[in-house]
Scaffold this motif. Structure first.
Motif, PDB file in Angstrom:
ATOM      1  N   GLY A 140       0.792  -1.227   0.000  1.00 39.59           N
ATOM      2  CA  GLY A 140       0.000   0.000   0.000  1.00 39.59           C
ATOM      3  C   GLY A 140       0.828   1.283   0.000  1.00 39.59           C
TER       4      GLY A 140
ATOM      5  N   MET B 278      -6.580   4.105 -10.140  1.00 40.09           N
ATOM      6  CA  MET B 278      -6.640   3.385  -8.875  1.00 40.09           C
ATOM      7  C   MET B 278      -7.837   3.761  -8.003  1.00 40.09           C
ATOM      8  N   ARG B 279      -8.312   4.984  -8.146  1.00 41.55           N
ATOM      9  CA  ARG B 279      -9.382   5.404  -7.239  1.00 41.55           C
ATOM     10  C   ARG B 279     -10.622   4.516  -7.309  1.00 41.55           C
TER      11      ARG B 279
ATOM     12  N   LEU C  95      -9.810   1.141  -5.759  1.00 42.64           N
ATOM     13  CA  LEU C  95      -9.819   1.179  -4.292  1.00 42.64           C
ATOM     14  C   LEU C  95     -11.253   1.213  -3.757  1.00 42.64           C
TER      15      LEU C  95
ATOM     16  N   GLN D 247     -12.896  -1.628  -1.302  1.00 43.38           N
ATOM     17  CA  GLN D 247     -13.374  -1.267   0.020  1.00 43.38           C
ATOM     18  C   GLN D 247     -14.873  -1.506   0.202  1.00 43.38           C
TER      19      GLN D 247
ATOM     20  N   PRO E 222      -7.026  -0.365   1.159  1.00 40.92           N
ATOM     21  CA  PRO E 222      -7.347   0.960   0.597  1.00 40.92           C
ATOM     22  C   PRO E 222      -7.037   2.164   1.484  1.00 40.92           C
TER      23      PRO E 222
ATOM     24  N   VAL F 128      -3.354   3.161   1.302  1.00 40.07           N
ATOM     25  CA  VAL F 128      -2.998   3.652  -0.036  1.00 40.07           C
ATOM     26  C   VAL F 128      -3.496   5.083  -0.213  1.00 40.07           C
ATOM     27  N   ARG F 129      -4.770   5.254   0.053  1.00 36.62           N
ATOM     28  CA  ARG F 129      -5.377   6.571  -0.101  1.00 36.62           C
ATOM     29  C   ARG F 129      -4.691   7.631   0.753  1.00 36.62           C
TER      30      ARG F 129
END
Lengths: 278, 397
Positions: free
Chosen positions: A105, A122-123, A126, A130, A162, A165-166
């Motif tokens: 991540g 990626m958004r 993710l 999630q 997620p 990462v975010r």
């Protein structure tokens, strides 16, 4: 109306993957199993009072005295309920999953912060990871890794990754532009910029992501008991399936204690960093 | 020696800057270009040269392109075309390594909002430039402490930036820039975020540091008073174009266009206009060996009531009034020396009007401007001071 065969496609894909990548999945499985077992072996090998002491010290150091006392009381309650072994098993699974989630991540988050295109791709991925109901991961995980702790860990990693990462990406993007400009003006290379400026400044946010990831891992652990991941999830599951309200509650309480403890410790870590920042 | 030279620098923001040059050549202005093509003209054909040891101020209102211009100089913003020569080396289009070297060793920048690293102590902030160059910790700390001493922050090594006031934070920014010992300092509105008293203090401090260090400084500001105070020369920017370059007095006395004129109209001229620009050349002067008769004749010819006396080397001896001189003649004496008044005020050429004014109160005679060797350069009458204040001085009057 024409039905798009999404479900069929996924099934074909999964069975193709299982037949053609058996050795790949077996490799992952044995690595994961080793890690989980090592953690479990360590946690179960140490006498419970020493583990409690260590937890109390860590909680005291990173959070505060209150959390240290809570660690002692909470863990003693777990011990007295006779759930120590299950709790340590769950802890090993959570730590393994968190560990893997961080290894994948954080670099992914750093990469996303530097690449808008990747960020845009990626958004939704993710979001998918999630919000897809957690149970859905369990089925392919079993296909790939059989029953047991490994598919549990894999499903947990996917579900829990997620946030880190975010928040890694967000933290790095939030580093003030003028500080970055100043670093460039002194001739910093991009790796110097990353390690000396961006990551240190993003650390409180990254740690908030770590906290979220640990919390999600814990919530997933109970669910993954359905595929034989064991630990506290098993206790809860037994309570549900066999209508043993008392046992189910005890298992649930142990999860709550563990969750609160891990939450306070990791939050304390983040706050310590923030204090330095101010 | 020229330290930084900028030739025909353009910065055009947008996907296809090349298409914009013809429009600029046609004289279409910045706003229309933005409306028609979506391209922003940041810097439009800037050319100037900065001498070694000079403080070169770029002044303009917000949106005039001055911050873009200064960021082009170390390529924090990539110029669209043109040349930037630092010590004769063109850094536009140079390799990444060369640019990094220039940034590490030659040019340091100081920012409006200080841009300190909030997670590092003052000492580690100041040593950042050297850390980037992989300098070892001891040398780094030693040099950092030296620069902190230079900016008057000794003892604050272990403070965090957030514990310091704005003025002190900018001192840290200044120390950070000095630690790598660069030849060139780029100061982007360095004092604009400070309150007026601290700003003045920092300006004075910069000038006194500059007396010792002789850096080449390029200073961006939107504050004309600041520009006039610290600039050896000033470039005035509008819409990405450098409208005028000159010394503070040149800008005040002969503004290139209405824009500049409007800018300078509210300036306190008493602080800027100097003795040398309002003094009159002395045509009537008498040498001490000439005697009283010559002095009287010269005064009558020029119809003035007093005359300055100098020696052979044009060193000032004093002033003689016509009354004293005629009295002396009536007594049949010819000794000029005996009637010289010594209470004449003298100043150097760069004295400002503000400093001149009190001198006219203390002495009835005009003020004499002397050069470094005490020779007479010119004289200033009360009326020329007034004319200087109004910006109407004219050496022919």
């Amino acid at each position: 109306m024409y039905k798009i065969p999404i479900g069929d496609i996924v099934e074909i894909l999964i069975s193709w993957l299982t037949t053609n990548f058996t050795s790949f999945f077996d490799g992952i499985k044995s690595i994961l199993l080793t890690v989980i077992n090592t953690f479990a072996w360590i946690f179960n090998g140490i006498p419970f009072y020493i583990t409690i002491l260590i937890f109390a010290l860590i909680a005291w150091k990173f959070a505060n005295k209150g959390t240290g006392i809570f660690a002692i009381v909470g863990l003693l309650v777990i011990q007295s309920m006779g759930l120590w072994r299950e709790t340590m098993q769950t802890l090993a699974l959570v730590i393994t999953a968190t560990f893997i989630a961080l290894i994948i991540g954080i670099p992914l988050g750093i990469w996303m912060s530097r690449n808008d295109k990747l960020n845009n791709i990626m958004r939704p991925v993710l979001d998918f990871m999630q919000t897809m109901p957690a149970f859905v991961y369990l089925i392919p995980a079993v296909y790939f890794f059989d029953l047991g702790q490994v598919p549990g860990a894999v499903a947990t990693v996917i579900f829990a990754m997620p946030p880190v990462v975010r928040l890694t990406s967000l933290g790095i993007r939030q580093v003030p532009e003028d500080v970055i400009e100043a670093s460039h003006s002194f001739g910093a290379t991009s790796s110097q910029l990353l390690f000396k400026v961006q990551i240190p400044l993003a650390l409180p946010t990254i740690l908030a992501g770590l906290n979220q990831t640990i919390m999600l891992s814990l919530s997933m652990v109970v669910i993954s008991a359905m595929i034989g991941a064991g630990g506290l999830g098993n206790v809860v599951l037994r309570g549900i399936t066999q209508m043993r309200i008392g046992e189910g509650f005890e298992g649930g309480l142990a999860v709550v204690i563990l969750a609160m403890l891990l939450d306070r410790i990791t939050q304390g870590l983040g706050q310590q960093k923030r204090k330095i920042k101010q | 020696m020229v330290k930084v030279e900028v030739k025909n620098l353009f910065k055009i923001f947008g996907p296809t800057p090349k298409k914009i040059y013809p429009l600029i050549k046609q004289g279409i202005n910045k706003e229309q270009i933005l409306k028609q093509t979506g391209h922003g003209v940041g810097v439009n054909d800037a050319s100037f040269a900065v001498e070694e040891g000079e403080i070169f101020v770029v002044m303009g209102l917000s949106g005039s392109g001055k911050s873009t211009l200064i960021r082009c100089l170390n390529r924090l913003i990539e110029p669209s075309s043109g040349e930037i020569l630092i010590d004769g080396q063109n850094i536009v289009g140079c390799s990444k390594e060369t640019l990094q070297d220039v940034r590490r060793k030659k040019v340091a920048m100081i920012f409006q909002n200080f841009a300190l690293l909030p997670h590092r102590s003052v000492l580690d902030n100041v040593g950042f430039g050297l850390e980037i160059q992989n300098e070892d910790l001891n040398t780094r700390n030693q040099k950092s402490i030296e620069s902190l001493e230079l900016v008057g922050l000794k003892g604050y090594e272990n403070s965090m930036p957030s514990e310091l006031s704005g003025g002190m934070q900018q001192r840290v920014g200044l120390a950070r820039a000095l630690t790598t010992n660069p030849d060139i300092l780029l100061m982007d509105e360095a004092f604009s975020a400070l309150d007026p008293l601290i700003r003045k203090e920092m300006q004075d401090e910069l000038l006194s540091l500059q007396d010792r260090m002789h850096k080449t400084i390029i200073f961006i500001t939107h504050d004309l008073d600041e520009a006039l105070k610290i600039g050896d020369r000033i470039a005035i920017m509008k819409d990405g174009i450098i409208v005028q370059i000159g010394t503070p007095e040149e800008i005040l006395n002969s503004p290139a266009d209405d824009y500049v004129k409007e800018f300078v109209q509210d300036v306190n001229r008493a602080k800027i206009v100097t003795a040398s620009s309002i003094m009159k050349k002395v045509d009537t002067i008498v040498s001490s060996k000439d005697g009283v008769r010559v002095a009287v004749r010269k005064m009558k010819e020029a119809s003035i009531s007093s005359i300055f006396v100098v020696d052979k080397a044009r060193h000032l001896k004093g002033i003689v009034t016509i009354d004293d001189a005629t009295n002396l003649l009536k007594q049949n004496k010819n000794d000029l020396e005996s009637i010289i008044h010594k209470n004449v005020n003298t100043v150097s050429g760069n004295t400002s009007i503000e400093e001149l004014l009190p001198l006219f109160i203390s002495s009835p005679y005009p003020v004499v401007v002397l050069d470094d060797d005490n020779r007479v350069l010119g004289i200033i009458f009360k009326v020329s001071v007034l004319a200087g204040l109004l910006g109407e001085e004219d050496n022919d009057v």
